[in-house]
Scaffold this motif. Structure first.
Motif, PDB file in Angstrom:
ATOM      1  N   ALA A  50       0.837  -1.200   0.000  1.00  0.00           N
ATOM      2  CA  ALA A  50       0.000   0.000   0.000  1.00  0.00           C
ATOM      3  C   ALA A  50       0.872   1.249   0.000  1.00  0.00           C
ATOM      4  O   ALA A  50       2.105   1.173   0.038  1.00  0.00           O
ATOM      5  CB  ALA A  50      -0.916  -0.018   1.220  1.00  0.00           C
ATOM      6  N   THR A  51       0.225   2.398  -0.035  1.00  0.00           N
ATOM      7  CA  THR A  51       0.964   3.657   0.004  1.00  0.00           C
ATOM      8  C   THR A  51       0.255   4.610   0.954  1.00  0.00           C
ATOM      9  O   THR A  51      -0.703   4.241   1.637  1.00  0.00           O
ATOM     10  CB  THR A  51       1.105   4.264  -1.401  1.00  0.00           C
ATOM     11  OG1 THR A  51       2.003   5.390  -1.342  1.00  0.00           O
ATOM     12  CG2 THR A  51      -0.241   4.709  -1.958  1.00  0.00           C
ATOM     13  N   PHE A  52       0.722   5.855   1.018  1.00  0.00           N
ATOM     14  CA  PHE A  52       0.160   6.830   1.942  1.00  0.00           C
ATOM     15  C   PHE A  52      -1.360   6.942   1.787  1.00  0.00           C
ATOM     16  O   PHE A  52      -1.880   6.924   0.663  1.00  0.00           O
ATOM     17  CB  PHE A  52       0.756   8.218   1.689  1.00  0.00           C
ATOM     18  CG  PHE A  52       2.237   8.310   1.882  1.00  0.00           C
ATOM     19  CD1 PHE A  52       2.797   8.240   3.139  1.00  0.00           C
ATOM     20  CD2 PHE A  52       3.070   8.478   0.787  1.00  0.00           C
ATOM     21  CE1 PHE A  52       4.168   8.340   3.316  1.00  0.00           C
ATOM     22  CE2 PHE A  52       4.447   8.584   0.945  1.00  0.00           C
ATOM     23  CZ  PHE A  52       4.995   8.505   2.218  1.00  0.00           C
ATOM     24  N   ALA A  53      -2.044   7.100   2.906  1.00  0.00           N
ATOM     25  CA  ALA A  53      -3.464   7.434   2.899  1.00  0.00           C
ATOM     26  C   ALA A  53      -3.573   8.928   3.206  1.00  0.00           C
ATOM     27  O   ALA A  53      -3.376   9.344   4.349  1.00  0.00           O
ATOM     28  CB  ALA A  53      -4.218   6.608   3.932  1.00  0.00           C
ATOM     29  N   PHE A  54      -3.822   9.720   2.185  1.00  0.00           N
ATOM     30  CA  PHE A  54      -3.939  11.165   2.372  1.00  0.00           C
ATOM     31  C   PHE A  54      -5.347  11.519   2.842  1.00  0.00           C
ATOM     32  O   PHE A  54      -6.337  10.956   2.354  1.00  0.00           O
ATOM     33  CB  PHE A  54      -3.640  11.910   1.074  1.00  0.00           C
ATOM     34  CG  PHE A  54      -2.189  12.020   0.740  1.00  0.00           C
ATOM     35  CD1 PHE A  54      -1.419  13.070   1.231  1.00  0.00           C
ATOM     36  CD2 PHE A  54      -1.575  11.076  -0.062  1.00  0.00           C
ATOM     37  CE1 PHE A  54      -0.074  13.171   0.920  1.00  0.00           C
ATOM     38  CE2 PHE A  54      -0.227  11.167  -0.387  1.00  0.00           C
ATOM     39  CZ  PHE A  54       0.526  12.222   0.115  1.00  0.00           C
ATOM     40  N   ASP A  55      -5.407  12.466   3.749  1.00  0.00           N
ATOM     41  CA  ASP A  55      -6.693  13.030   4.149  1.00  0.00           C
ATOM     42  C   ASP A  55      -7.391  13.561   2.904  1.00  0.00           C
ATOM     43  O   ASP A  55      -6.778  14.276   2.107  1.00  0.00           O
ATOM     44  CB  ASP A  55      -6.426  14.170   5.143  1.00  0.00           C
ATOM     45  CG  ASP A  55      -7.694  14.730   5.763  1.00  0.00           C
ATOM     46  OD1 ASP A  55      -8.742  14.750   5.075  1.00  0.00           O
ATOM     47  OD2 ASP A  55      -7.638  15.199   6.904  1.00  0.00           O
ATOM     48  N   PRO A  56      -8.672  13.222   2.689  1.00  0.00           N
ATOM     49  CA  PRO A  56      -9.370  13.727   1.506  1.00  0.00           C
ATOM     50  C   PRO A  56      -9.361  15.250   1.400  1.00  0.00           C
ATOM     51  O   PRO A  56      -9.514  15.797   0.304  1.00  0.00           O
ATOM     52  CB  PRO A  56     -10.804  13.195   1.693  1.00  0.00           C
ATOM     53  CG  PRO A  56     -10.650  11.987   2.549  1.00  0.00           C
ATOM     54  CD  PRO A  56      -9.514  12.302   3.479  1.00  0.00           C
ATOM     55  N   ALA A  57      -9.192  15.927   2.553  1.00  0.00           N
ATOM     56  CA  ALA A  57      -9.180  17.392   2.531  1.00  0.00           C
ATOM     57  C   ALA A  57      -7.869  17.967   2.003  1.00  0.00           C
ATOM     58  O   ALA A  57      -7.785  19.164   1.722  1.00  0.00           O
ATOM     59  CB  ALA A  57      -9.442  17.931   3.942  1.00  0.00           C
TER      60      ALA A  57
END
Length: 219
Positions: A50-57
Motif C-alpha cells: 500500500a501507500t500513503f493514505a492522504f486526508d481527503p481534505a
C-alpha cells in the motif's frame, strides 16, 4: 501514544555552530514513549504494497509536495519509506504555533500532520523535504528499528549543544535525534541556513550512519 513534533524558529536564535540545524521543539507535556499497537519490524506484505493514505481534505498540490519530498530522498531512504508508507495517514493542516509537523501512533497506524503552508512560505521545497522526511523518519524508527539498532545509531550522533527548554541540543530526545539525522541522511543536506530542527549536529559521516538501515527495509 507518541506525539512527535517539529517547530519553526527565527534565524536570530540560531547558534553559530557548523552543521547545526536549529530549533525545533515539542509542546511541553508531549509524550515521548514508544509506539503501541505494532511490533517492531512487523509490517505485512499487504501494508508494504500500500501507500500513503492522504486526508481527503488535502489539496492536490499539497499531496504532490509530500510525494516530491519523498522523491528527493536518496534511494536507500526511499526503500525504507516504501516499507512504511502503507501504514501512514497524512494530514496537511495548521498546527500549534511554531510547530511544523507531528507524528502520532494511532493503533497499528501512524498519523502525520504537516503544516506545509508555513514551512513552504519560510523555506520552500527544501524545508518541506526536511519536515516530511523528519516525520517519516519517526515512522521508520517506530515501525522498523529495534531498540539495539536505535541505540547504535544514537551513539553515532553528536550530543549537541545547550539544553534549551529541556528539549533541544544536549537534551533532545533520542527519537528526535534519530528523526533529525534520518532527514539529513535522506536528503544529504545537513541543514546549514535551514532553521528547522532540534539543535542536533549531524553524524560525522552520514553515509556510514545510515548504512545499517539498509537491512531493516527488507520484509
Amino acid at each position: 501514544m507518541p506525539d512527535r513534533t517539529r517547530s519553526l524558529a527565527a534565524p536570530l536564535i540560531a547558534l553559530a555552530v557548523v552543521a547545526l540545524v536549529v530549533l525545533a521543539t515539542r509542546p511541553r507535556g508531549a509524550a515521548s514513549t514508544a509506539q503501541q499497537g505494532r511490533q517492531v519490524g512487523r509490517v505485512t506484505a499487504t501494508e508494504r504494497a500500500a501507500t500513503f493514505a492522504f486526508d481527503p481534505a488535502a489539496a492536490p498540490a499539497d499531496r504532490d509536495a509530500v510525494l516530491l519530498a519523498v522523491s528527493h530522498a536518496r534511494p536507500e531512504a526511499q526503500r525504507l519509506i516504501a516499507a512504511i508508507d502503507g501504514i501512514v495517514d497524512v494530514h496537511v493542516a495548521s498546527t500549534a504555533a511554531g510547530i511544523a509537523g507531528t507524528t502520532q501512533s494511532v493503533g497499528p497506524r501512524y498519523s502525520v500532520t504537516l503544516n506545509l503552508a508555513v514551512v513552504s512560505r519560510r523555506y520552500g521545497q527544501r524545508g518541506i523535504d526536511r519536515t516530511v522526511l523528519h516525520e517519516l523518519g519517526h515512522v521508520v524508527d517506530f515501525a522498523l528499528v529495534d531498540s539495539a539498532l536505535h541505540r547504535r545509531l544514537d551513539a553515532a550522533i553528536p550530543t549537541g549543544y545547550g539544553c534549551d527548554e529541556q528539549q533541544m541540543g544536549g537534551c533532545a530526545d533520542t527519537r528526535e535525534r534519530f528523526a533529525e539525522s534520518f532527514a539529513k541522511w535522506a536528503t544529504r543536506d545537513i541543514g546549514v541556513d535551514l532553521y528547522l530542527g532540534y539543535k542536533v549536529p549531524p553524524p560525522d559521516d552520514l553515509e556510514s550512519w545510515g548504512a545499517p538501515l539498509a537491512s531493516v527495509a527488507v520484509g
